[in-house]
Write an enzyme that holds these catalytic residues in place. Structure first.
Site, PDB file in Angstrom:
ATOM      1  N   TYR A 174     -49.302 -13.294  85.895  1.00  0.00           N
ATOM      2  CA  TYR A 174     -49.202 -14.677  85.902  1.00  0.00           C
ATOM      3  C   TYR A 174     -50.162 -15.409  85.239  1.00  0.00           C
ATOM      4  O   TYR A 174     -49.864 -16.338  84.265  1.00  0.00           O
ATOM      5  CB  TYR A 174     -48.775 -15.020  87.134  1.00  0.00           C
ATOM      6  N   LYS A 216     -51.591   4.417  84.665  1.00  0.00           N
ATOM      7  CA  LYS A 216     -50.019   4.373  84.420  1.00  0.00           C
ATOM      8  C   LYS A 216     -49.485   3.434  83.308  1.00  0.00           C
ATOM      9  O   LYS A 216     -49.713   2.357  83.412  1.00  0.00           O
ATOM     10  CB  LYS A 216     -49.378   4.042  85.866  1.00  0.00           C
ATOM     11  N   ILE A 250     -45.484   8.892  87.367  1.00  0.00           N
ATOM     12  CA  ILE A 250     -45.323   8.252  88.517  1.00  0.00           C
ATOM     13  C   ILE A 250     -43.986   7.675  88.581  1.00  0.00           C
ATOM     14  O   ILE A 250     -43.541   6.687  87.762  1.00  0.00           O
ATOM     15  CB  ILE A 250     -46.509   7.063  88.648  1.00  0.00           C
TER      16      ILE A 250
END
Length: 291
Positions: A109, A163, A204
């Site tokens: 954001y 990740k 993951i």
């Protein structure tokens, strides 16, 4: 730190009142480790509905799962946010509990630039001894951390992995430019095998809630040189990889996988608002998908 090849981004079970169902958490941890062969669990990540969990709930989850896992797998705490100070504080509390590492999502954001991203993760690393895994997921955060920034972060000793959900190009570039012991995990189930092919370490995963055994077989087949078998398993699993997020229209994680777990007899309850459970058409699609 090696967190393993197959890590599950664990859902957070809720009861009918929307509170954490601790009996279901206990059963889920056993199921993921013993039946689905997860080598690590991410607790209170996005799939664990971190945006609607309080800090107190997260810390309780970290402690509970760590005790329940009892050394059978690595426990990785989801402590990231778009507030650097808050992330440091939560990560330090997770460290005191004794977790094996922390997953830190790229700030969402507020959209920092690449220098801001680097300083955010560097500041957290400076305040903890935990092994850290930055998590780049542009589709959720509205910003993409560049491969160059990740490579720069890989030089910090306790930033040990990433990740990556941006692209296979990102995976390949990061593998090429980072230290050999820096591990790149795909965060997209459908890219698990392709990521291995360009040097990624593992996945993951969300789909490992219901297909962890076959995903482990796929990874093991590739690593042992049985590329054709790995490709066959990838093709068999591909409808699951895609279907859990596109059933038949995009459905936010973890709504679909929670419903799929219930169909498999693993009680995890529904999701907290603003997420919603699958509608009738989506539920029918998931039923056919997991049969």
């Amino acid at each position: 730190m090696d967190f393993g090849r197959l890590i599950t981004a664990m859902v957070t079970p809720f009861d009918k009142e929307g509170e954490i169902d601790w009996d279901a958490v206990s059963s889920l941890v056993d199921y993921l480790i013993e039946e689905q062969k997860s080598e690590g669990l991410v607790v209170c990540g996005t799939t664990g509905e971190s945006p609607t969990l309080s800090d107190e709930e997260k810390l309780q989850m970290f402690s509970f799962v760590l005790e329940k896992a009892a050394g059978r797998c690595k426990v990785i705490a989801g402590t990231g946010s778009n507030n650097t100070k808050h992330t440091i504080e939560l990560t330090q509390k997770a460290e005191k509990i004794g977790v094996d590492g922390a997953l830190l999502v790229v700030p969402y954001y507020n959209k920092p630039n690449q220098e801001g991203l680097y300083r955010h993760f560097a500041a957290i690393a400076a305040e903890t001894q935990l092994p850290l895994i930055p998590y780049n997921v542009p589709g959720r955060t509205g910003i993409c951390m560049s491969a160059d920034t990740t490579i720069r972060l890989s030089q910090i000793p306790n930033i040990v992995a990433t990740k990556e959900c941006a692209s296979l190009d990102h995976v390949a570039l990061i593998v090429s430019g980072s230290p050999q012991d820096f591990h790149v995990y795909s965060g997209d189930d459908s890219s698990a095998l392709p990521a291995l092919a360009v040097g990624g370490h593992g996945i993951i995963s969300v789909a490992s809630h219901i297909e962890g055994v076959r995903m482990t077989e796929m990874i093991s087949a590739y690593l042992s040189g049985s590329v054709q078998l790995a490709g066959q398993l990838h093709r068999e699993l591909f409808p699951i990889f895609k279907g859990l997020f596109e059933c038949p229209q995009p459905l936010p994680s973890p709504s679909a996988v929670k419903y799929a777990l219930e169909l498999r007899g693993v009680k995890v309850g529904s999701v907290r608002l603003p997420l919603t459970p699958p509608n009738e058409a989506e539920a029918e699609f998931i039923r056919k998908l997991v049969q």
